[in-house]
Design an enzyme around this catalytic site. Structure first.
Site, PDB file in Angstrom:
ATOM      1  N   TRP A 103       0.831  -1.215   0.000  1.00 22.94           N
ATOM      2  CA  TRP A 103       0.000   0.000   0.000  1.00 22.94           C
ATOM      3  C   TRP A 103       0.855   1.250   0.000  1.00 22.94           C
ATOM      4  O   TRP A 103       0.545   2.221  -0.699  1.00 22.94           O
ATOM      5  CB  TRP A 103      -0.987  -0.012   1.161  1.00 22.94           C
ATOM      6  CG  TRP A 103      -2.067  -1.025   0.962  1.00 22.94           C
ATOM      7  CD1 TRP A 103      -2.293  -2.137   1.718  1.00 22.94           C
ATOM      8  CD2 TRP A 103      -3.049  -1.058  -0.088  1.00 22.94           C
ATOM      9  NE1 TRP A 103      -3.360  -2.847   1.209  1.00 22.94           N
ATOM     10  CE2 TRP A 103      -3.845  -2.215   0.103  1.00 22.94           C
ATOM     11  CE3 TRP A 103      -3.332  -0.222  -1.169  1.00 22.94           C
ATOM     12  CZ2 TRP A 103      -4.902  -2.551  -0.744  1.00 22.94           C
ATOM     13  CZ3 TRP A 103      -4.390  -0.559  -2.015  1.00 22.94           C
ATOM     14  CH2 TRP A 103      -5.159  -1.697  -1.800  1.00 22.94           C
ATOM     15  N   ASP A 173      -1.294   6.470   6.707  1.00 22.78           N
ATOM     16  CA  ASP A 173      -2.361   5.597   6.210  1.00 22.78           C
ATOM     17  C   ASP A 173      -2.597   4.536   7.277  1.00 22.78           C
ATOM     18  O   ASP A 173      -1.795   3.629   7.467  1.00 22.78           O
ATOM     19  CB  ASP A 173      -1.934   4.956   4.887  1.00 22.78           C
ATOM     20  CG  ASP A 173      -2.950   3.930   4.379  1.00 22.78           C
ATOM     21  OD1 ASP A 173      -3.971   3.705   5.062  1.00 22.78           O
ATOM     22  OD2 ASP A 173      -2.707   3.365   3.293  1.00 22.78           O
ATOM     23  N   LYS A 197     -12.031  -1.923   6.640  1.00 27.41           N
ATOM     24  CA  LYS A 197     -11.166  -2.910   7.272  1.00 27.41           C
ATOM     25  C   LYS A 197     -11.544  -3.055   8.742  1.00 27.41           C
ATOM     26  O   LYS A 197     -11.780  -4.142   9.218  1.00 27.41           O
ATOM     27  CB  LYS A 197      -9.685  -2.505   7.172  1.00 27.41           C
ATOM     28  CG  LYS A 197      -9.205  -2.106   5.780  1.00 27.41           C
ATOM     29  CD  LYS A 197      -9.179  -3.259   4.805  1.00 27.41           C
ATOM     30  CE  LYS A 197      -8.959  -2.836   3.364  1.00 27.41           C
ATOM     31  NZ  LYS A 197      -7.683  -2.250   3.054  1.00 27.41           N
TER      32      LYS A 197
HETATM   33  C1  LIG Z   1      -7.224  -1.494   1.868  1.00 31.71           C
HETATM   34  C2  LIG Z   1      -6.142  -0.520   2.023  1.00 31.71           C
HETATM   35  C3  LIG Z   1      -6.013   0.572   1.152  1.00 31.71           C
HETATM   36  C4  LIG Z   1      -6.931   0.795  -0.024  1.00 31.71           C
HETATM   37  O1  LIG Z   1      -8.208   1.095   0.374  1.00 31.71           O
HETATM   38  P1  LIG Z   1      -9.381   1.351  -0.684  1.00 31.71           P
HETATM   39  O2  LIG Z   1     -10.470   1.892   0.169  1.00 31.71           O
HETATM   40  O3  LIG Z   1      -9.712   0.041  -1.320  1.00 31.71           O
HETATM   41  O4  LIG Z   1      -8.895   2.333  -1.681  1.00 31.71           O
HETATM   42  C5  LIG Z   1      -4.991   1.458   1.388  1.00 31.71           C
HETATM   43  N1  LIG Z   1      -4.125   1.285   2.402  1.00 31.71           N
HETATM   44  C6  LIG Z   1      -4.215   0.244   3.243  1.00 31.71           C
HETATM   45  C7  LIG Z   1      -3.233   0.113   4.356  1.00 31.71           C
HETATM   46  C8  LIG Z   1      -5.223  -0.692   3.087  1.00 31.71           C
HETATM   47  O5  LIG Z   1      -5.319  -1.728   3.927  1.00 31.71           O
END
Ligand SMILES: *Cc1c(COP(=O)(O)O)cnc(C)c1O
Length: 366
Positions: A103, A173, A197
């Site tokens: 990511w 993030d 998540k």
């Molecule tokens: C799932 C995830 C993303 C992407 O998320 P989306 O909502 O599908 O764009 C980005 N960073 C991390 C750490 C993730 O687990």
């Protein structure tokens, strides 16, 4: 009665049954509104109350200090990869990225497309299996911000300290470990997380931004991509993801009232993850953990087994016990157990028991 399995999906992922029941009821009638949460205006009083409560609960749970705005945006965390450089990366500046997994790399590539981006540290050589040491992170001279991924969902590598970038605004993030433990928001310029998540359902992304940074936003960005405009409009520039914000509010409520806050949640998460890491440590010749010990994630536990055939057999045995979605991401392979906040300890215990039995059955034959 319904037969719910133990769902180890990395996202969208397991939600607390209580939250699902509340959401179910609100699909028919949002308490007090006389209509469904799916039917009411985003400018109505009942939704305004939901929106306010979501923000208030987030402020409480994360102890967000004054001087930060909470935005609820669409486009997932992937759109944040684009919005960050668009909003914060000036023409003569560089954005720094600490890459601990897939990511972070994606976020970096997006910044690179839109401006000048610098890799401050890259874990690729070791297949993104561990965190950097502070002394190995190379910040650039006039970085607009430093971005890192608190928990790499695919590799199962999670920070246990906050990188010290000095006066450079830190952007985090925290998509896959949001609300899994306390964080010190004051150390950050921006903290963002898609909800699906650990904090609800797909369609809403929480962005916590230090108000000072809003002054850097250039003029003439497309309005939907403009942090300042979104903050000025309290995320209501257009129709926000009403149901997503509602479920996020329910999750916060559950965390506060049923779990007892983020310290309590963090202890539960440590406890759950510990059950699986104990097996990896006891049988490390059979279950080879992907993450180095000091870099292990409390949310996504990743490991390989002696052969792909055994991995397939393990997944099959898991499914027979109603333990689903344990297949590792194709880039890492093996097994990944996502054990977010809402995964009950009994689910992790059932997986642990399977691991022990499976080892007993198959280790001798090797
Ligand atoms: C799932 C995830 C993303 C992407 O998320 P989306 O909502 O599908 O764009 C980005 N960073 C991390 C750490 C993730 O687990």
């Amino acid at each position: 009665m319904c037969a719910r399995v133990y769902n180890f999906s990395a996202g969208p992922a397991v939600l607390p049954v209580k939250v699902l029941e509340q959401a179910q009821a609100a699909v028919l009638e949002l308490p007090g509104a006389g209509a469904s949460i799916l039917e009411i205006s985003h400018r109505s009083k009942p939704f305004a109350a939901v929106h306010e409560e979501a923000k208030t609960l987030l402020r409480e749970l994360l102890e967000i200090p004054d001087g930060y705005s909470i935005l609820f945006l669409q486009g997932g965390s992937s759109l944040q990869f684009s919005m960050l450089p668009m909003n914060l990366l000036g023409e003569k500046q560089t954005a720094d990225y600490i890459l601990t997994g897939t990511w972070g790399k994606k976020a970096f590539e997006e910044a690179q497309r839109l401006g000048s981006a610098h890799v401050a540290w890259n874990g690729k050589a070791d297949n993104y299996s561990h965190l950097p040491e502070a002394k190995d992170i190379e910040y650039s001279a006039r970085a607009a911000y430093v971005h890192y991924t608190d928990n790499e969902t695919i590799q199962g590598v999670e920070f246990n300290t906050v990188p010290d970038a000095g006066s450079i605004p830190l952007v985090c993030d925290t998509s896959s470990n949001f609300l899994s433990r306390p964080i010190e928001v004051a150390k950050y310029g921006i903290v963002y997380a898609c909800a699906q998540k650990n904090a609800g359902i797909a369609g809403v992304t929480a962005v916590i931004i230090r108000d000072e940074l809003l002054e850097r936003v250039p003029k003439n960005l497309p309005p939907m991509l403009d942090y300042k405009l979104q903050a000025e409009n309290d995320s209501l520039y257009n129709t926000p993801p009403v149901f997503g914000i509602y479920v996020l509010m329910l999750i916060c409520n559950w965390l506060k009232n049923d779990i007892g806050g983020l310290n309590a949640m963090a202890r539960l998460n440590q406890d759950k993850a510990g059950l699986l890491y104990e097996v990896l440590d006891a049988h490390s010749d059979f279950y080879r953990g992907h993450a180095r010990k000091d870099s292990r994630s409390m949310m996504n536990v990743t490991w390989r087994m002696p052969s792909e055939e055994l991995e397939a057999e393990f997944l099959k045995a898991a499914k027979e016990r109603n333990l689903i979605d344990l297949k590792g991401h194709r880039s890492v392979g093996g097994i990944r157990a996502s054990i977010y906040n809402a995964m009950p300890k009994s689910g992790v215990e059932a997986l642990r028991d399977l691991m022990l039995e499976f080892h007993k059955q198959h280790a001798k034959q090797l």
